[in-house]
Design an enzyme around this catalytic site. Structure first.
Site, PDB file in Angstrom:
ATOM      1  N   CYS A  67      19.218  18.692  15.574  1.00  0.00           N
ATOM      2  CA  CYS A  67      18.310  19.444  15.448  1.00  0.00           C
ATOM      3  C   CYS A  67      17.648  19.973  16.900  1.00  0.00           C
ATOM      4  O   CYS A  67      17.936  20.648  17.263  1.00  0.00           O
ATOM      5  CB  CYS A  67      17.198  19.058  14.325  1.00  0.00           C
ATOM      6  SG  CYS A  67      16.646  20.386  13.504  1.00  0.00           S
ATOM      7  N   GLU A 127      22.279  12.385   9.732  1.00  0.00           N
ATOM      8  CA  GLU A 127      21.974  11.051   9.346  1.00  0.00           C
ATOM      9  C   GLU A 127      21.391  10.675   8.038  1.00  0.00           C
ATOM     10  O   GLU A 127      21.457   9.665   7.495  1.00  0.00           O
ATOM     11  CB  GLU A 127      20.777  10.744  10.566  1.00  0.00           C
ATOM     12  CG  GLU A 127      19.386  11.207  10.114  1.00  0.00           C
ATOM     13  CD  GLU A 127      19.141  12.567  10.841  1.00  0.00           C
ATOM     14  OE1 GLU A 127      20.289  13.274  11.204  1.00  0.00           O
ATOM     15  OE2 GLU A 127      18.254  13.081  10.845  1.00  0.00           O
ATOM     16  N   HIS A 167      20.703  17.503   9.676  1.00  0.00           N
ATOM     17  CA  HIS A 167      20.647  16.025   9.912  1.00  0.00           C
ATOM     18  C   HIS A 167      21.680  15.339   9.131  1.00  0.00           C
ATOM     19  O   HIS A 167      21.398  14.967   8.059  1.00  0.00           O
ATOM     20  CB  HIS A 167      19.166  15.884   9.143  1.00  0.00           C
ATOM     21  CG  HIS A 167      17.984  16.251  10.014  1.00  0.00           C
ATOM     22  ND1 HIS A 167      17.410  15.872  11.054  1.00  0.00           N
ATOM     23  CD2 HIS A 167      17.254  17.548  10.075  1.00  0.00           C
ATOM     24  CE1 HIS A 167      16.390  16.492  11.808  1.00  0.00           C
ATOM     25  NE2 HIS A 167      16.561  17.695  11.082  1.00  0.00           N
TER      26      HIS A 167
HETATM   27  N1  GLN Z   1      11.213  22.031  15.695  1.00  0.00           N
HETATM   28  C1  GLN Z   1      12.669  22.516  15.313  1.00  0.00           C
HETATM   29  C2  GLN Z   1      12.462  23.523  14.500  1.00  0.00           C
HETATM   30  O1  GLN Z   1      11.533  23.584  13.642  1.00  0.00           O
HETATM   31  C3  GLN Z   1      13.559  21.234  15.289  1.00  0.00           C
HETATM   32  C4  GLN Z   1      13.184  20.878  13.977  1.00  0.00           C
HETATM   33  C5  GLN Z   1      14.044  19.562  13.856  1.00  0.00           C
HETATM   34  O2  GLN Z   1      14.424  18.962  14.923  1.00  0.00           O
HETATM   35  N2  GLN Z   1      13.925  18.866  12.536  1.00  0.00           N
HETATM   36  O3  GLN Z   1      13.781  24.385  14.428  1.00  0.00           O
END
Ligand code: GLN
Length: 546
Positions: A379, A520, A518
């Protein structure tokens, strides 16, 4: 209709109620029953989505896009049952539903009260899908005596009357050890059970967390004073691995006590092969790798709970122990990263929000790329890897994320990562504005992605069609694809409509992958996520080089 097991906590918080619930779910499954686990949280936030990870630990995202408590992660990891929106609720959500109904006039002029309106709302929630499983396990967050938890306790008390004979209560407490006296103390547990009984709930089973074995005498005393059967006092000693919980609690008679409480006498014996295999891998690693997790919320282990677990699963798959070290990326900002990162076999940059620490993440990405150290960006970790490549490979010196400009209130970066305003979910288009509420407005939950044939990531997954869970507001700009691919950063995974980059990779690197989702969240001890299995494998390879 399902039988209900309500799990409450007493004495102190953080005793591992979520884990105990998850382990019980796994044990019932091992006996051939189907289960679903639910979490009822007393706080007034509508969901944990807006809470800082420092406050509440990781936000666990479900396939259907709910931002939930991290205990749902334990539930999924232990049972393999995908959680749903309807498996997590807070007082905030309950009250906001009740108030919406009141404004609509649904209560036909009645005075709205905690009993019955709030408690009915809770009971309706508990019942959702109860014809689908044999056992519904509902964990009440917090500890008995918390003011905001009272409506939940009252609701489950009523529920046990509505469904008489189909509900049991399990109470998790602590037996503190007084070193000077060399004794385990039962008084706090007695008080906590008294507190429960004063609100009409009599526990059927006591799970007693303790650092020391519980002498028979104390067990009998607890049974007598707390009015439970002696065999329903289950010692829950500290464990070296959380994955030992199903086996350890089974040995102590937890699942047997639950079946007895329901008068179930014909339950099949449990098949615990899966858990024996998991523990075999945990207990007998053939090597060790060191992985640096370079992020922002490093003081609190729970902030990246699922990542820590997924790395452990990746280790189990490769029969190695993963030693994960958390490094605050802010550390790197004025310094050379080499002394901090040397000696690690791989680097992972996890998700996060806000600008703080991101320059350090970018430096970690540069280090990994230039030193051929396996790099996994998740992310924000992918967004920073792309920013790194844009700055250092494609010559866009001021590349950055719009997120940080929005936070700062001024434009400083060329937005390689921009605020996502429109995306497709199923057959509808979702639109967002910067002025939208913060809660529940991200791109949340499971979305499909298409992986390029022949890419590294497609090879790891063994397929080109994947579905993974998302939680982000910003997105890498497809407009930079050509420039970045020309420099070797390949956009290997894209959303099915071709608009949103989902994964990036560098082909002539031992392992350099960024993912917008994600992974994970879907890893299980008995089914490690392919990306984590492969990443740890790359770390093992790297460890043999040094
Ligand atoms: N802050 C970033 C976004 O909103 C990444 C979000 C995250 O890592 N879950 O896209």
């Amino acid at each position: 209709m399902a039988r209900y097991i309500f799990i409450t906590g007493g004495v102190v918080s953080s005793l591992g109620k979520g884990l105990a619930s998850a382990a019980l779910g796994a044990l019932l499954q091992a006996r051939g029953y189907s289960v679903r686990l639910r979490k009822l949280d007393p706080y007034l936030n509508v969901d944990p989505g807006t809470m800082s990870p420092f406050e509440h630990g990781e936000v666990f995202v479900t396939d259907d896009g709910a931002e939930t408590d991290l205990d749902l992660g334990h539930y999924e990891r232990f049972t393999g049952v995908s959680a749903r929106k309807t498996d997590s609720i807070s007082s905030g959500r309950i009250y906001s539903t009740v108030l919406e109904k009141e404004r609509r006039g649904d209560y036909l002029g009645k005075t709205i009260q905690v009993i019955p309106h709030v408690t009915n709302e809770i009971k309706d929630f508990i019942k959702i899908g109860d014809d689908e499983v044999d056992f519904m396990l509902c964990e009440i967050g917090g500890t008995v005596g918390d003011i905001e938890a009272l409506p939940f306790f009252e609701a489950i008390r009523q529920f046990s009357q509505d469904r008489f004979g189909e509900c049991i209560f399990m109470h998790l407490t602590l037996l503190p050890y007084i070193a000077a006296a060399g004794e385990l103390k039962t008084k706090p547990t007695q008080h906590s059970v008294k507190e429960l009984r004063s609100i009409g709930i009599a526990p059927d089973i006591l799970m007693c967390r303790s650092e020391h074995p519980i002498p028979e005498k104390e067990r009998a005393k607890l049974a007598l004073f707390c009015n439970v059967r002696p065999e329903a006092v289950i010692p829950a000693l500290d464990l070296d691995s959380i994955y030992n919980a199903p086996l350890a609690y089974h040995r102590e008679g937890m699942d047997r006590a639950v079946l007895n409480a329901f008068n179930i006498t014909d339950a099949p014996e449990p098949d615990l092969t899966k858990w024996h295999d998991v523990m075999e891998r945990v207990n007998h690693p053939e090597g060790e790798v060191k992985i640096a997790i370079v992020g922002k919320y490093t003081q609190l282990g729970d902030a990246y709970k699922s990542i820590a677990e997924a790395l452990t699963h990746g280790g189990m798959h490769n029969k190695v122990k993963v030693r994960a070290e958390w490094i605050d990326s802010e550390l790197f900002e004025g310094e050379d990263v080499t002394p901090h990162l040397e000696g690690f076999n791989a680097i992972l940059v996890p998700g996060g929000f806000g600008e703080r620490g991101t320059e350090g993440m970018i430096k970690a990405a540069t280090y990994a790329r230039e030193h051929n150290v396996p790099y996994f960006g998740i992310c924000l970790g992918m967004q920073m890897a792309v920013t790194e490549a844009a700055r250092n490979l494609a010559g866009i010196a001021d590349a950055g994320s719009e997120e940080f400009d929005h936070e700062a209130g001024e434009k400083r970066f060329t937005p390689i990562v921009y605020h996502l305003k429109e995306w497709v979910e199923g057959n509808r288009t979702i639109q967002r504005d910067e002025a939208d509420d913060k809660g529940g407005t991200m791109r949340l939950g499971a979305y499909n992605a298409t992986l390029k044939e022949g890419s590294r990531i497609a090879e790891i997954y063994g397929t080109t069609a994947i579905s993974e869970r998302h939680r982000h507001r910003y997105e890498v700009d497809m407009g930079y694809r050509e420039a970045l691919e020309a420099k070797g950063l390949i956009f290997a995974g894209i959303s099915p409509d071709g608009k949103l980059p989902e994964t990036v990779e560098i082909s002539d690197h031992p392992w350099y992958i960024g993912v917008q989702f994600h992974p994970e969240l879907k890893s299980k001890p008995f089914e490690p996520h392919p990306l984590f299995a492969s990443f740890v494998k790359a770390a093992v390879k790297q460890s043999r080089l040094v």
